[in-house]
Write a protein that holds these residues in place. Structure first.
Motif, PDB file in Angstrom:
ATOM      1  N   SER A 174       3.865 -10.901   2.281  1.00 34.29           N
ATOM      2  CA  SER A 174       4.743 -11.045   1.463  1.00 34.29           C
ATOM      3  C   SER A 174       5.499  -9.819   0.884  1.00 34.29           C
ATOM      4  O   SER A 174       6.329  -9.767   0.487  1.00 34.29           O
ATOM      5  CB  SER A 174       4.519 -11.982   0.442  1.00 34.29           C
ATOM      6  N   THR A 175       4.817  -8.534   1.081  1.00 34.61           N
ATOM      7  CA  THR A 175       5.133  -7.255   0.890  1.00 34.61           C
ATOM      8  C   THR A 175       6.116  -6.963   1.355  1.00 34.61           C
ATOM      9  O   THR A 175       6.223  -5.555   1.960  1.00 34.61           O
ATOM     10  CB  THR A 175       3.839  -6.504   0.354  1.00 34.61           C
ATOM     11  N   SER A 176       7.415  -7.478   1.745  1.00 34.38           N
ATOM     12  CA  SER A 176       8.260  -7.206   2.728  1.00 34.38           C
ATOM     13  C   SER A 176       9.056  -5.909   2.418  1.00 34.38           C
ATOM     14  O   SER A 176       9.083  -5.004   3.115  1.00 34.38           O
ATOM     15  CB  SER A 176       9.218  -8.393   2.865  1.00 34.38           C
ATOM     16  N   GLY A 177       9.654  -5.912   1.371  1.00 33.54           N
ATOM     17  CA  GLY A 177      10.334  -4.711   0.744  1.00 33.54           C
ATOM     18  C   GLY A 177       9.739  -3.608   0.717  1.00 33.54           C
ATOM     19  O   GLY A 177      10.043  -2.487   0.985  1.00 33.54           O
ATOM     20  N   GLY A 178       8.312  -3.456   0.268  1.00 29.25           N
ATOM     21  CA  GLY A 178       7.262  -2.418   0.195  1.00 29.25           C
ATOM     22  C   GLY A 178       7.347  -1.806   1.599  1.00 29.25           C
ATOM     23  O   GLY A 178       7.382  -0.547   1.890  1.00 29.25           O
ATOM     24  N   ALA A 179       6.918  -2.532   2.671  1.00 28.44           N
ATOM     25  CA  ALA A 179       6.805  -2.069   4.069  1.00 28.44           C
ATOM     26  C   ALA A 179       8.316  -1.609   4.544  1.00 28.44           C
ATOM     27  O   ALA A 179       8.190  -0.143   4.988  1.00 28.44           O
ATOM     28  CB  ALA A 179       6.325  -3.056   4.882  1.00 28.44           C
TER      29      ALA A 179
END
Length: 431
Positions: free
Chosen positions: A141-146
């Motif tokens: 769920s940590t999409s924007g971080g990646a």
């Protein structure tokens, strides 16, 4: 040669975030431009005086949208939570530790709503496009971080991992993602999904950056990361379910990674793990994460379901059928299985398996609920093993052409520094 200043590196990150042709608007939901400039300038002033606050002093960092920041609403990727307007009165402990260490926090990153999927799609704030192929999802769920790390919007990002939420997007976006031993890093001030499985970890381009961030957010002393010798390393290759139905990308590159490790002198063994069948038996009763997620959101679902991503709302609602007796039984069964897996892994250094069974699906595919469900399950299948059995785990990019995919290494709870040393050695081998 002197290293670039914090301010110059921040300026590049801000330029990447602000690029009208880039993913900044979808990857970073809040940008702390003025605060970050002040923090970067302060870090540079300390550096000129020979003063350092530690390994992250001046590092450009983003944090997931579920962390409390004093004076702000914690959205967790949700329009409903944003509208509820609950203001955080203090920074989450993880955020406080980053600030105290001199990290330059440049923004809050997008995520799957409520952190409840491995896909990384968000219909409210937009889905950050995968850096390797902009038609594909980044993983969640940590999409924007990646995406922020891979696209140069930051050097390190801090996410949460309940079933693979740092390792899945790391694998799909071609970076490093780390899930720590849960108890090492406080989840206070992080919007919850599962009190049993939630953990907090970093993503970055390198193992070393993940290791230094991990030490800071855990409140531990800095340490020197020395790669472990690969010769003689005992690597157990998980058999059965973790290797089922791999797609062409993962099915080709995972064996290549194992071959490289064996040629480097590692001792590979095929490990059958009946404990995975026992884990799946618990999941067939409904699962601990869905039950705990439903407890968090049941009133919200009843009141504002229409404002929630239907892919997420449907998954939460299913858990309404789980009885309290089944939930208690699942918790008890898991505790016994955690102890059994710890004993099972005592004679190997790390367990190796593909981080995800598939490479990144397309954004268009994820609009179909049935396809979404199947692909989400395939993305979460392997990484969730680490959360269920309370292990520490890392995903490393496997070299090769085509879409990114990850090699996941897992080991016993509490052996984080050993895992970082092994991961650093594998990273060096792959470079």
């Amino acid at each position: 040669m002197t290293s670039p200043s914090a301010r110059s590196r921040l300026d590049k990150a801000l330029a990447a975030i602000g690029d009208p042709y880039g993913e900044g608007a979808r990857a970073c939901l809040t940008v702390y431009r003025d605060e970050a400039i002040a923090a970067a300038d302060a870090a540079d002033a300390r550096a000129r005086q020979g003063i350092s606050l530690g390994a992250l002093d001046g590092a450009i960092v983003t944090i997931k949208d579920l962390f409390d920041v004093a004076g702000e609403v914690t959205r967790a990727g949700s329009k409903v939570l944003a509208e509820e307007g609950k203001i955080a009165h203090a920074d989450a402990p993880v955020v406080r530790r980053l600030r105290a260490a001199g990290a330059v926090i440049v923004g809050k990153t997008n995520m799957t709503e409520f952190a409840f999927s491995g896909v990384g799609a968000n219909p409210h704030y937009g889905t950050p496009a995968n850096p390797a192929d902009r038609s594909r999802v980044p993983g969640g769920s940590t999409s924007g971080g990646a995406v922020a790390v891979a696209d140069g919007m930051c050097e390190i990002t801090i996410g949460s991992d309940t079933g693979g939420s740092t390792r899945i997007p790391a694998a799909l976006c071609g970076i490093v993602g780390y899930k720590p031993s849960k108890q090492r890093i406080s989840t206070e001030g992080a919007f919850p999904l599962s009190q049993t499985h939630d953990s907090i970890g970093p993503m970055a381009m390198t193992v070393a950056d993940c290791a230094r961030a991990d030490a800071v957010i855990a409140g531990e002393a800095a340490w020197t990361l020395e790669p472990a010798p690969l010769a003689g390393l005992r690597i157990g290759v998980a058999q059965g379910m973790p290797l089922d139905a791999l797609d062409d990308t993962v099915g080709k590159r995972f064996p290549q990674a194992l071959d490289a490790l064996e040629k480097a002198g590692a001792r590979l063994t095929h490990e059958t793990l009946p404990l995975l069948d026992a884990m799946n038996a618990v999941h067939r009763r409904g699962g601990i994460v869905p039950a705990e997620g439903y407890a968090v959101h049941r009133e919200r679902i009843a009141r504002a379901k229409d404002g929630i991503d239907p892919m997420i709302a449907t998954r939460i609602e299913r858990a309404a059928k789980i009885s309290s007796a089944d939930y208690i039984a699942m918790r008890e069964e898991r505790a016994a299985l955690v102890a059994a897996m710890d004993a099972r892994l005592a004679d190997i250094d790390v367990l190796a398996l593909p981080a995800t069974a598939i490479a990144a699906p397309t954004i268009a595919e994820m609009l179909d609920p049935e396809t979404f469900g199947k692909k989400n399950a395939m993305l979460l299948r392997n990484t969730s093993i680490g959360n269920f059995f309370d292990l520490c785990a890392v995903s490393l990019p496997i070299p090769g052409s085509g879409l990114p995919c990850g090699l996941m290494l897992m080991t016993r709870n509490g052996h984080d520094r050993r895992l970082f040393r092994i991961a650093a050695a594998v990273e060096r081998l792959f470079s």
